[in-house]
Write a protein that holds these residues in place. Structure first.
Motif, PDB file in Angstrom:
ATOM      1  N   CYS A 211       0.825  -1.218   0.000  1.00  0.00           N
ATOM      2  CA  CYS A 211       0.000   0.000   0.000  1.00  0.00           C
ATOM      3  C   CYS A 211       0.856   1.264   0.000  1.00  0.00           C
ATOM      4  CB  CYS A 211      -0.966  -0.017   1.185  1.00  0.00           C
ATOM      5  SG  CYS A 211      -0.194   0.073   2.806  1.00  0.00           S
ATOM      6  N   ARG A 212       2.066   1.186   0.575  1.00  0.00           N
ATOM      7  CA  ARG A 212       2.933   2.369   0.616  1.00  0.00           C
ATOM      8  C   ARG A 212       3.458   2.744  -0.768  1.00  0.00           C
ATOM      9  NH1 ARG A 212       6.471  -0.125   5.413  1.00  0.00           N
ATOM     10  NH2 ARG A 212       6.031  -1.906   4.048  1.00  0.00           N
ATOM     11  N   GLU A 213       3.408   1.791  -1.701  1.00  0.00           N
ATOM     12  CA  GLU A 213       3.855   2.080  -3.060  1.00  0.00           C
ATOM     13  C   GLU A 213       2.833   2.899  -3.846  1.00  0.00           C
ATOM     14  OE1 GLU A 213       6.318  -1.227  -4.995  1.00  0.00           O
ATOM     15  OE2 GLU A 213       5.019  -2.344  -3.611  1.00  0.00           O
TER      16      GLU A 213
ATOM     17  N   ALA B 295       2.071   5.761  -2.943  1.00  0.00           N
ATOM     18  CA  ALA B 295       2.553   7.137  -2.784  1.00  0.00           C
ATOM     19  C   ALA B 295       3.027   7.669  -4.136  1.00  0.00           C
ATOM     20  CB  ALA B 295       3.690   7.179  -1.767  1.00  0.00           C
TER      21      ALA B 295
ATOM     22  N   LEU C 200      -5.256   5.661   3.831  1.00  0.00           N
ATOM     23  CA  LEU C 200      -3.857   5.668   3.393  1.00  0.00           C
ATOM     24  C   LEU C 200      -3.268   7.067   3.538  1.00  0.00           C
ATOM     25  CD1 LEU C 200      -3.914   3.474   0.140  1.00  0.00           C
ATOM     26  CD2 LEU C 200      -3.298   2.790   2.468  1.00  0.00           C
ATOM     27  N   ARG C 201      -4.035   8.062   3.119  1.00  0.00           N
ATOM     28  CA  ARG C 201      -3.553   9.440   3.223  1.00  0.00           C
ATOM     29  C   ARG C 201      -3.361   9.838   4.684  1.00  0.00           C
ATOM     30  NH1 ARG C 201      -6.155  13.627  -0.714  1.00  0.00           N
ATOM     31  NH2 ARG C 201      -4.376  12.952  -1.962  1.00  0.00           N
TER      32      ARG C 201
ATOM     33  N   ILE D 153       0.595   8.487   3.410  1.00  0.00           N
ATOM     34  CA  ILE D 153       0.849   8.039   2.033  1.00  0.00           C
ATOM     35  C   ILE D 153       0.186   9.037   1.092  1.00  0.00           C
ATOM     36  CG2 ILE D 153       0.525   6.180   0.357  1.00  0.00           C
ATOM     37  CD1 ILE D 153       0.365   4.244   2.760  1.00  0.00           C
TER      38      ILE D 153
END
Length: 308
Positions: free
Chosen positions: A186-188, A190, A210-211, A215
């Motif tokens: 999930c960090r990808e 970004a 996520l935000r 991210i």
């Protein structure tokens, strides 16, 4: 007062006016107006404020909506009960669904039901959020609802049957990023351009979370129309976080689908009102829960957190 008048009244409410209601009911507008006036005389109260070509519900009209739906639904149940004597050879079943679950598992559920009871017509009603589905079931606008949720329900007027669990996945155009990959952290996400749904949906809640974790990404498009998600992705506008139910269709149309790690899922459930169901609804629930395996209806729920 008769049920036909109540059906006319509800058609005006649901269609937003006399003209559209008359068209949907295949009756003339004068006949529709006459039936409503007869209903108003019988009730001793106006149901609509007539402002030019517009109509606005009076307080009496608003109060009639729920009992009118109950009366119409009861008649439909009675008719379906008679049809059940003839092994469900005819009838109609109204089901509300949020868009992702209308892709799957609703397709499989309706397919199984229709093969068993080909004479019963299934009418699928659109809902934007799980809360919308619950409200449609609770008020009697539909008998059954299909939704996704991250938690149990607070509405004690509905019963929920767990069907399956679906994870969030990433839909990417064929020439998009993460080539040759089957999964993405999930960090990808970004720095990526994302296509998102409107606030209040599970998919939007996921990307908003996520935000909140730091991210950062760009919202390339925000859409209330779920059917536009896949064309936007295929056109290269951005990537989309969707439910796993989209996987097969997306791949057939040329998109790539990647699992998002760590896995985050939503529970898919079928909801009904408490009390007696029509034979068609009962048969649908039986078929759905049998396909899902042994399960327990969720009684006396607490908190409701919805998704799509």
């Amino acid at each position: 007062m008769d049920v036909r008048q109540l059906e006319y009244f509800l058609a005006i409410v649901d269609r937003g006016g006399f003209t559209r209601a008359a068209s949907a009911l295949y009756v003339s507008q004068p006949s529709l107006s006459q039936a409503v006036r007869a209903l108003e005389r019988d009730l001793g109260s106006d149901l609509f404020h007539r402002i030019g070509r517009r109509v606005v519900l009076t307080e009496a009209g608003k109060a009639l909506i729920h009992p009118a739906r109950e009366a119409v639904r009861s008649l439909q149940t009675a008719r379906a009960s008679v049809a059940a004597v003839h092994e469900l050879r005819e009838g109609r079943l109204d089901v509300a669904s949020v868009p992702s679950q209308a892709v799957e598992p609703l397709t499989s559920l309706v397919s199984t039901f229709s093969h068993r009871y080909p004479g019963v017509s299934v009418a699928i009603k659109a809902a934007f959020t799980a809360r919308d589905v619950v409200d449609m079931v609770r008020t009697g606008a539909v008998e059954l609802g299909l939704l996704a949720s991250t938690g149990p329900f607070s509405d004690t007027e509905v019963v929920s049957y767990a069907l399956e669990r679906q994870r969030f996945v990433l839909m990417v155009p064929a020439d998009g990023p993460f080539a040759g990959r089957t999964a993405v952290d999930c960090r990808e996400l970004a720095g990526q351009r994302l296509i998102v749904g409107q606030p209040g949906t599970g998919m939007r809640a996921y990307v908003d979370a996520l935000r909140a974790q730091g991210i950062e990404f760009t919202i390339a498009a925000e859409t209330e129309h779920r059917v536009s998600l896949m064309p936007l992705v295929l056109a290269g506008v951005g990537l989309a976080v969707v439910m796993d139910s989209w996987r097969d269709l997306a791949r057939r149309l040329g998109a790539r689908v990647l699992d998002i790690e760590p896995e985050t899922s939503l529970d898919i459930a079928l909801v009904t009102r408490r009390g007696t169901l029509s034979p068609a609804a009962a048969a649908f629930v039986t078929a759905a829960t049998s396909a899902a395996g042994p399960g327990e209806a969720l009684q006396q729920p607490n908190e409701h957190r919805s998704g799509r």
